[in-house]
Scaffold this motif. Structure first.
Motif, PDB file in Angstrom:
ATOM      1  N   LEU B  52      59.352  62.359   7.724  1.00  0.00           N
ATOM      2  CA  LEU B  52      59.464  61.357   6.665  1.00  0.00           C
ATOM      3  C   LEU B  52      58.078  61.022   6.104  1.00  0.00           C
ATOM      4  O   LEU B  52      57.920  60.831   4.891  1.00  0.00           O
ATOM      5  CB  LEU B  52      60.142  60.095   7.200  1.00  0.00           C
ATOM      6  CG  LEU B  52      60.426  59.046   6.125  1.00  0.00           C
ATOM      7  CD1 LEU B  52      61.410  59.553   5.080  1.00  0.00           C
ATOM      8  CD2 LEU B  52      60.950  57.757   6.755  1.00  0.00           C
ATOM      9  N   ARG B  56      57.187  61.293   2.181  1.00  0.00           N
ATOM     10  CA  ARG B  56      56.741  60.110   1.434  1.00  0.00           C
ATOM     11  C   ARG B  56      55.369  60.362   0.786  1.00  0.00           C
ATOM     12  O   ARG B  56      55.142  59.997  -0.371  1.00  0.00           O
ATOM     13  CB  ARG B  56      56.652  58.915   2.380  1.00  0.00           C
ATOM     14  CG  ARG B  56      56.098  57.649   1.772  1.00  0.00           C
ATOM     15  CD  ARG B  56      57.177  56.743   1.219  1.00  0.00           C
ATOM     16  NE  ARG B  56      56.649  55.845   0.211  1.00  0.00           N
ATOM     17  CZ  ARG B  56      57.337  54.894  -0.400  1.00  0.00           C
ATOM     18  NH1 ARG B  56      58.605  54.705  -0.108  1.00  0.00           N
ATOM     19  NH2 ARG B  56      56.819  54.148  -1.314  1.00  0.00           N
ATOM     20  N   PHE B 128      62.605  51.267  14.111  1.00  0.00           N
ATOM     21  CA  PHE B 128      63.463  51.901  13.097  1.00  0.00           C
ATOM     22  C   PHE B 128      63.047  51.576  11.663  1.00  0.00           C
ATOM     23  O   PHE B 128      63.743  51.933  10.730  1.00  0.00           O
ATOM     24  CB  PHE B 128      64.942  51.539  13.322  1.00  0.00           C
ATOM     25  CG  PHE B 128      65.399  51.850  14.713  1.00  0.00           C
ATOM     26  CD1 PHE B 128      65.639  53.159  15.103  1.00  0.00           C
ATOM     27  CD2 PHE B 128      65.545  50.834  15.646  1.00  0.00           C
ATOM     28  CE1 PHE B 128      66.038  53.454  16.399  1.00  0.00           C
ATOM     29  CE2 PHE B 128      65.933  51.119  16.946  1.00  0.00           C
ATOM     30  CZ  PHE B 128      66.183  52.430  17.324  1.00  0.00           C
ATOM     31  N   GLN B 129      61.886  50.920  11.499  1.00  0.00           N
ATOM     32  CA  GLN B 129      61.393  50.607  10.152  1.00  0.00           C
ATOM     33  C   GLN B 129      60.578  51.800   9.638  1.00  0.00           C
ATOM     34  O   GLN B 129      59.405  51.661   9.286  1.00  0.00           O
ATOM     35  CB  GLN B 129      60.509  49.353  10.191  1.00  0.00           C
ATOM     36  CG  GLN B 129      61.181  48.131  10.775  1.00  0.00           C
ATOM     37  CD  GLN B 129      62.166  47.522   9.798  1.00  0.00           C
ATOM     38  OE1 GLN B 129      61.828  47.244   8.663  1.00  0.00           O
ATOM     39  NE2 GLN B 129      63.396  47.333  10.237  1.00  0.00           N
ATOM     40  N   TYR B 130      61.238  52.956   9.590  1.00  0.00           N
ATOM     41  CA  TYR B 130      60.526  54.176   9.202  1.00  0.00           C
ATOM     42  C   TYR B 130      60.082  54.128   7.743  1.00  0.00           C
ATOM     43  O   TYR B 130      59.004  54.619   7.405  1.00  0.00           O
ATOM     44  CB  TYR B 130      61.417  55.405   9.420  1.00  0.00           C
ATOM     45  CG  TYR B 130      61.931  55.539  10.836  1.00  0.00           C
ATOM     46  CD1 TYR B 130      61.072  55.410  11.923  1.00  0.00           C
ATOM     47  CD2 TYR B 130      63.273  55.789  11.084  1.00  0.00           C
ATOM     48  CE1 TYR B 130      61.536  55.532  13.215  1.00  0.00           C
ATOM     49  CE2 TYR B 130      63.755  55.923  12.381  1.00  0.00           C
ATOM     50  CZ  TYR B 130      62.885  55.790  13.440  1.00  0.00           C
ATOM     51  OH  TYR B 130      63.353  55.907  14.718  1.00  0.00           O
ATOM     52  N   GLY B 131      60.922  53.564   6.889  1.00  0.00           N
ATOM     53  CA  GLY B 131      60.572  53.499   5.466  1.00  0.00           C
ATOM     54  C   GLY B 131      59.333  52.651   5.241  1.00  0.00           C
ATOM     55  O   GLY B 131      58.377  53.077   4.580  1.00  0.00           O
ATOM     56  N   GLU B 135      55.530  53.898   4.171  1.00  0.00           N
ATOM     57  CA  GLU B 135      54.985  53.330   2.934  1.00  0.00           C
ATOM     58  C   GLU B 135      53.571  52.796   3.203  1.00  0.00           C
ATOM     59  O   GLU B 135      52.646  53.036   2.425  1.00  0.00           O
ATOM     60  CB  GLU B 135      55.913  52.201   2.458  1.00  0.00           C
ATOM     61  CG  GLU B 135      55.574  51.664   1.097  1.00  0.00           C
ATOM     62  CD  GLU B 135      56.481  50.491   0.710  1.00  0.00           C
ATOM     63  OE1 GLU B 135      57.657  50.443   1.145  1.00  0.00           O
ATOM     64  OE2 GLU B 135      55.997  49.600  -0.012  1.00  0.00           O
TER      65      GLU B 135
END
Lengths: 250, 250
Positions: B52, B56, B128-131, B135
């Motif tokens: 990821l 990104r 689990f705060q991968y986004g 960022e």
């Protein structure tokens, strides 16, 4: 946040203050650069009729949408028609009781408030750093938006739970003035304004003034007083008016 | 920068320290989240074989490229094959003497150094705060990269001009050890390390520890000592080896 603990919510909001202040101080290192906000002046192929700020914000949100940003309640988009998430997102359980997060979306007002503050924050004129300026703008409005929508939704839910009968009555009567009165705590707001001034002073106390522009703390305080806090309250009212009832109304 | 004034360059580099520190402290609020860096685990439609983080960073750079970021010397891309700028960019005159900015591109090493420091910076495990994590990662590696490439190019040009005969001799001989010796000023480096520790302490001195994770200042100092400063020096050498000669060599 699984249960709306007002102290914890206040702490999160307090933590977001540093983030907002950093972003504003970073943007203040560039000039106002009015051209970047003028529709028809984007100089961006295929997007000539927009401003560079509008193009940058839309492109960034299209990217963010693919990565699932707007599945988080407090991340409300400034644009419509964004793509679906291309990621499976782990959305943590939350305590909110609205079916459509965009019932609380104040992004139009946030953009306007931010653009109004730019001429106070930045040195007048043009340095032609339109790309960097708008890159910082997007990060700043997203941070401000996160603070306002997080506050609006979670504070409203928390206050509702502490006095649901009275809130239900005002909601059923559509009495937004009464809702605003119930939601307002002037002494809490004053403490926030004082803390903002103190933080902006502290964060700039040791900077090298030959390379960094210093921002008047009252500009940030007034942005909180005139925009961030009032918009948070307006969002709280929108939240309460859209909230799923726990019981039959009437 | 039109003339390479070493004091001014040092001030800009000093100003970028706050930016890098803010970004690292922000990222530290999330767990390590190793899954976000594992190839094949992006969970992103069409990009499943990457991590990821990689997806990104590439998507962000594709956007940034359209807005002209990489026309600035110190903004070097982490990816290749990026789109052309869709903007007409006002590139201010600079004093650099290389034909191809990407002769100085240390982004691969920067990514590796950053990923190595994450387990020290962040609490272990997964939230689990991968986004959000990725960022923040992208913003952090871009800030670190800007510091390294700005320092590499402008410091090298400035030092070259102050002693061009000796530098020309080492360049013609291909003597990189001698170049490194000439470029190194241990007392300046020590002052930077001390300043970093002091800034990280200061910026965290008044934070609310119930909501913000505190980072050990030595982790940031060691990142400067083990990666940022050595990579800047390696970039200075690359710059000097690629520099257009002012006169016939030999």
């Amino acid at each position: 946040m699984k249960t709306p603990d007002l102290d914890l919510i206040a702490s999160v909001l307090e933590g977001l203050e540093e983030t907002i202040i950093y972003k504003l101080l970073d943007r203040a290192q560039f000039r106002v650069n009015r051209r970047a906000y003028t529709p028809g002046e984007s100089d961006f192929t295929g997007e000539e009729r927009f401003s560079l700020f509008d193009v940058r914000l839309r492109y960034q949100e299209e990217l963010d949408a693919k990565f699932g940003r707007f599945m988080v309640p407090e991340e409300r988009p400034f644009n419509t028609g964004l793509p679906h998430s291309a990621r499976r997102v782990h959305a943590p359980e939350n305590c909110l009781r609205i079916d459509e997060y965009d019932s609380v979306n104040l992004t139009g007002e946030i953009t306007q408030a931010y653009l109004d503050v730019l001429p106070l924050l930045c040195e007048d004129g043009d340095d032609f750093q339109y790309g960097s300026s708008t890159e910082h703008d997007v990060i700043a409005v997203q941070a401000i938006s996160r603070r306002i929508h997080f506050g609006a939704m979670y504070v409203a839910e928390s206050k509702y739970r502490s006095n649901s009968t009275a809130y239900d009555r005002a909601v059923v009567a559509g009495d937004t003035a009464e809702l605003e009165r119930m939601l307002t705590r002037p002494e809490v707001e004053e403490r926030i304004y004082e803390r903002i001034v103190s933080k902006v002073e502290y964060l700039q106390a040791r900077i090298n003034r030959t390379v960094r522009r210093v921002v008047d703390p009252l500009i940030v305080r007034d942005m909180y007083r005139n925009s961030i806090i009032p918009l948070t309250k307006r969002g709280e009212i929108l939240y309460l008016l859209s909230r799923r009832s726990d019981r039959p109304r009437g």
